[in-house]
Design an enzyme around this catalytic site. Sequence first.
Site, PDB file in Angstrom:
ATOM      1  N   ASP A 154       0.939  -1.320  -0.144  1.00  0.00           N
ATOM      2  CA  ASP A 154       0.134   0.118   0.107  1.00  0.00           C
ATOM      3  C   ASP A 154       0.857   1.273   0.043  1.00  0.00           C
ATOM      4  O   ASP A 154       1.664   1.510   0.741  1.00  0.00           O
ATOM      5  CB  ASP A 154      -0.970  -0.084   1.370  1.00  0.00           C
ATOM      6  CG  ASP A 154      -2.220   0.964   1.271  1.00  0.00           C
ATOM      7  OD1 ASP A 154      -1.916   2.113   0.896  1.00  0.00           O
ATOM      8  OD2 ASP A 154      -3.299   0.814   1.577  1.00  0.00           O
ATOM      9  N   SER A 161      -7.214   4.251  -1.005  1.00  0.00           N
ATOM     10  CA  SER A 161      -6.861   2.849  -0.958  1.00  0.00           C
ATOM     11  C   SER A 161      -7.964   2.000  -1.261  1.00  0.00           C
ATOM     12  O   SER A 161      -7.907   0.847  -1.489  1.00  0.00           O
ATOM     13  CB  SER A 161      -6.233   2.434   0.195  1.00  0.00           C
ATOM     14  OG  SER A 161      -4.926   3.067   0.435  1.00  0.00           O
ATOM     15  N   GLU A 181      -1.035  -7.991   1.934  1.00  0.00           N
ATOM     16  CA  GLU A 181      -0.591  -6.608   1.896  1.00  0.00           C
ATOM     17  C   GLU A 181       0.241  -6.176   2.954  1.00  0.00           C
ATOM     18  O   GLU A 181       0.178  -6.477   4.188  1.00  0.00           O
ATOM     19  CB  GLU A 181      -1.959  -5.701   2.137  1.00  0.00           C
ATOM     20  CG  GLU A 181      -1.829  -4.150   2.020  1.00  0.00           C
ATOM     21  CD  GLU A 181      -3.010  -3.429   2.769  1.00  0.00           C
ATOM     22  OE1 GLU A 181      -3.599  -4.094   3.472  1.00  0.00           O
ATOM     23  OE2 GLU A 181      -3.142  -2.124   2.355  1.00  0.00           O
ATOM     24  N   HIS A 208      -1.300   2.902  -4.863  1.00  0.00           N
ATOM     25  CA  HIS A 208      -1.177   4.435  -5.472  1.00  0.00           C
ATOM     26  C   HIS A 208       0.257   4.538  -4.672  1.00  0.00           C
ATOM     27  O   HIS A 208       0.570   3.614  -3.862  1.00  0.00           O
ATOM     28  CB  HIS A 208      -2.092   5.303  -4.925  1.00  0.00           C
ATOM     29  CG  HIS A 208      -2.374   5.054  -3.300  1.00  0.00           C
ATOM     30  ND1 HIS A 208      -1.502   5.436  -2.502  1.00  0.00           N
ATOM     31  CD2 HIS A 208      -3.453   4.423  -2.576  1.00  0.00           C
ATOM     32  CE1 HIS A 208      -2.124   5.043  -1.146  1.00  0.00           C
ATOM     33  NE2 HIS A 208      -3.266   4.460  -1.602  1.00  0.00           N
TER      34      HIS A 208
END
Length: 366
Positions: A48, A89, A256, A304
């Site tokens: 992330d 997100s 993640e 991103h």
Amino acid sequence: MKFRFLTLLLSFAIIATSCVSVQVSDNTVTSISSEVKTPKNIILLIGDGMGLSQVSAAIYYKDGKPNFERFSTIGLSKTSSASELVTDSAAGATVFSTGIKTYNGAIGVDKDTIAVPTIVEQLSKRGFATGIVATSSIQHATPASFYAHVKSRRMYEEITEFVPNSGVNFFAGGGLKYFNNRKDGKDLLATMRAKGYEVITDQLPTTPSEKNELILLAEDGMPKMSEGRGDFLPNATKLALEKLSKNEKGFFLMVEGSQIDWGGHDNDADYLIEELLDFDKTLGVALDFAKQNGETLIIVTADHETGGFTLASDGKDYNKIKPTFSTTGHSGTMVPVFAEGPGASLFNGIYESIEVYHKMMALIGE
Ligand code: MG
Ligand code: ZN
């Protein structure tokens, strides 16, 4: 004679289609045609907030060669959401889980807040084993987008209600309080046990259970690396792979590195880099598994970039790097996509973030 010739042709056709493949035009998957090997399993690892400077930090701050350098295929993904040039997100993960661009804040729903089936739901229905591992709570925007459908990312208790019927075989992360300390008084841990899950809240087991597993090791987000999280992420990934790879039909695992983003929001370079190095270590676990397994595609990307992070020189000495930030929010730069394993070559090029989903589904589709 004619019949025999036809049989021969048919058997050739069967041999040819056993190596299913995918056609790509303008970096959009359009149809199945040219020769691409297809995977049985997919591991999607999301850093992330992980832009190219974050990845580059692994080069400068890791002792030894980063696992990022073990990937043969690299692409770039355009991350804007449907509502904003700079995504959050929630919209950023919903692109990977559903293949649609939506508004910032959306979890598994489209622009009209209509639920869209996720890759986890679709593959689970088809007999794949599925797993979700995060260093945030499992209800946080990125992991939630793979199993929940709510109009706003802040609806943590509502998101939790999707967990018992998610079909996901393995969860590991934080988020205990949304199960057992809720405003509505419900005990969703009891619900999970009734659904056949083994609920583990003390420490990460070393071997997988025969049952589905819900491993929740923090009330909300997991501790930072600097607070002693240790090898939770690489070890939970290893445990998930050991469990899910027992499934004949194949598996889909989402992992993640949630807090690379949080280091960026805090403009705290040490925090960011420690989380990034933990993520790199986790890549090593996935790559080692895939190398041995031979039927697993690994994709590593980001939703991103966060922080407008740079590895600028300190201004005077070009031999000194002084990490700096240009925002406490997200930025709109493209993010890298790394791929390795059967079908990896599809991830070359520059494309919209939703294509990550469409490429995965084309490769693992019927
Ligand atoms: Mg996240
Ligand atoms: Zn963020």
